[in-house]
Design a protein around this motif. Structure first.
Motif, PDB file in Angstrom:
ATOM      1  N   ARG A   1       0.834  -1.195   0.000  1.00 42.98           N
ATOM      2  CA  ARG A   1       0.000   0.000   0.000  1.00 42.98           C
ATOM      3  C   ARG A   1       0.870   1.247   0.000  1.00 42.98           C
ATOM      4  N   VAL A   2       0.292   2.356  -0.431  1.00 42.56           N
ATOM      5  CA  VAL A   2       1.012   3.624  -0.469  1.00 42.56           C
ATOM      6  C   VAL A   2       1.484   3.943   0.932  1.00 42.56           C
ATOM      7  N   GLY A   3       2.768   4.284   1.040  1.00 42.95           N
ATOM      8  CA  GLY A   3       3.340   4.647   2.322  1.00 42.95           C
ATOM      9  C   GLY A   3       3.731   3.453   3.176  1.00 42.95           C
ATOM     10  N   ALA A   4       3.718   2.249   2.621  1.00 42.79           N
ATOM     11  CA  ALA A   4       3.989   1.052   3.413  1.00 42.79           C
ATOM     12  C   ALA A   4       5.461   0.822   3.653  1.00 42.79           C
TER      13      ALA A   4
ATOM     14  N   TRP B   1      -9.338  13.151  -8.433  1.00 37.58           N
ATOM     15  CA  TRP B   1      -8.312  12.258  -8.983  1.00 37.58           C
ATOM     16  C   TRP B   1      -8.385  10.893  -8.309  1.00 37.58           C
ATOM     17  N   LEU B   2      -8.571  10.872  -6.978  1.00 35.52           N
ATOM     18  CA  LEU B   2      -8.662   9.608  -6.246  1.00 35.52           C
ATOM     19  C   LEU B   2      -9.913   8.840  -6.661  1.00 35.52           C
TER      20      LEU B   2
ATOM     21  N   SER C   1      -7.224   6.300   1.958  1.00 38.11           N
ATOM     22  CA  SER C   1      -7.990   7.516   2.187  1.00 38.11           C
ATOM     23  C   SER C   1      -7.337   8.677   1.441  1.00 38.11           C
ATOM     24  N   GLU C   2      -8.073   9.765   1.338  1.00 37.59           N
ATOM     25  CA  GLU C   2      -7.480  10.976   0.753  1.00 37.59           C
ATOM     26  C   GLU C   2      -6.244  11.382   1.540  1.00 37.59           C
TER      27      GLU C   2
END
Length: 130
Positions: free
Chosen positions: A18-21, A71-72, A91-92
């Motif tokens: 995941r993003v930031g993982a 965009w999301l 999440s945003e």
């Protein structure tokens, strides 16, 4: 458009992608070692077929941040259904933090290039003066 993930899928090895993982670099096969979270921005977007300058890449990511809610939604609408619910829900806020970290990495890279360029200029001046 693709999102810089914490690491490219090939380097995931079953870990949470995941993003930031995490801040793992892209695999050696892609030639983008050391770019961490910004592997798409500093590696992929700077090469063919995109060949974006650092300024254009920063503008691209700033635009994503400016239009983050829509965009999301568009991004999530393009993703296939996930009946197993293995894909993390972003999440945003998650995406805002990640994209902001990418922009900071881009600016850091840009500053490092500028400093190196100045050091090269000083070396030439020192040689000419010597």
């Amino acid at each position: 458009r693709a999102v810089d993930s914490a690491e490219p899928p090939a380097a995931n090895s079953g870990e949470d992608a995941r993003v930031g993982a995490g801040d793992a670099a892209a695999p050696a096969a892609s030639g983008h070692l050391g770019f961490g979270r910004a592997w798409v921005a500093l590696g992929i977007l700077r090469q063919r077929p995109f060949q974006l300058s650092l300024a254009d890449t920063v503008r691209q990511y700033a635009g994503m941040l400016d239009r983050l809610p829509s965009w999301l939604r568009d991004l999530q609408g393009m993703l296939p259904l996930d009946p197993t619910q293995r894909r993390p829900v972003l999440s945003e806020g998650d995406l805002y933090v990640h994209l902001s970290e990418v922009v900071l990495a881009l600016i850091d890279h840009w500053l490092a290039q500028a400093e190196a360029s100045r050091a090269d200029d000083r070396a030439v001046e020192d040689f000419a003066a010597g």
